[in-house]
Design an enzyme around this catalytic site. Sequence first.
Site, short mmCIF file in Angstrom:
data_model
loop_
_atom_site.label_atom_id
_atom_site.label_comp_id
_atom_site.label_asym_id
_atom_site.label_seq_id
_atom_site.Cartn_x
_atom_site.Cartn_y
_atom_site.Cartn_z
N ASP A 148 0.86 -1.18 0.00
CA ASP A 148 0.00 0.00 0.00
C ASP A 148 0.90 1.23 0.00
O ASP A 148 1.96 1.22 0.62
CB ASP A 148 -0.89 -0.01 1.25
CG ASP A 148 -2.00 1.02 1.18
OD1 ASP A 148 -1.68 2.23 1.18
OD2 ASP A 148 -3.17 0.63 1.12
N ALA A 149 0.48 2.26 -0.67
CA ALA A 149 1.28 3.49 -0.74
C ALA A 149 1.54 4.08 0.65
O ALA A 149 2.59 4.68 0.88
CB ALA A 149 0.61 4.52 -1.64
N CYS A 150 0.63 3.87 1.59
CA CYS A 150 0.84 4.43 2.94
C CYS A 150 1.97 3.74 3.69
O CYS A 150 2.44 4.25 4.69
CB CYS A 150 -0.45 4.40 3.74
SG CYS A 150 -0.98 2.79 4.30
N TYR A 151 2.46 2.58 3.19
CA TYR A 151 3.60 1.92 3.82
C TYR A 151 4.90 2.68 3.55
O TYR A 151 5.87 2.52 4.26
CB TYR A 151 3.77 0.49 3.32
CG TYR A 151 2.60 -0.45 3.56
CD1 TYR A 151 1.54 -0.12 4.40
CD2 TYR A 151 2.56 -1.67 2.91
CE1 TYR A 151 0.48 -0.99 4.58
CE2 TYR A 151 1.51 -2.55 3.10
CZ TYR A 151 0.47 -2.21 3.93
OH TYR A 151 -0.57 -3.07 4.11
N GLY A 152 4.92 3.45 2.46
CA GLY A 152 6.10 4.25 2.13
C GLY A 152 7.25 3.47 1.52
O GLY A 152 8.35 3.99 1.43
#
Length: 66
Positions: free
Chosen positions: A46-50
């Site tokens: 997920d993009a929020c994991y960075g």
Amino acid sequence: MDKLTLNNQVTIPLTGLGVYQINNLDECEHTVLNALKIGYRLIDTDACYGNEKAVGKAIKKKSNSS
């Protein structure tokens, strides 16, 4: 590898690799690349994991080596 058939007849692997909380980008890339080399085809990200760039780099390396 065991697979599951979804309602739309698409199949997905039952076993996947999750990259949540792999904050070290080199470690993330190395882990994903090794998983791909041994047969994993489902990467839960997920993009929020960075760490999506590290995941992408591993996928690109694997596809270039095939």
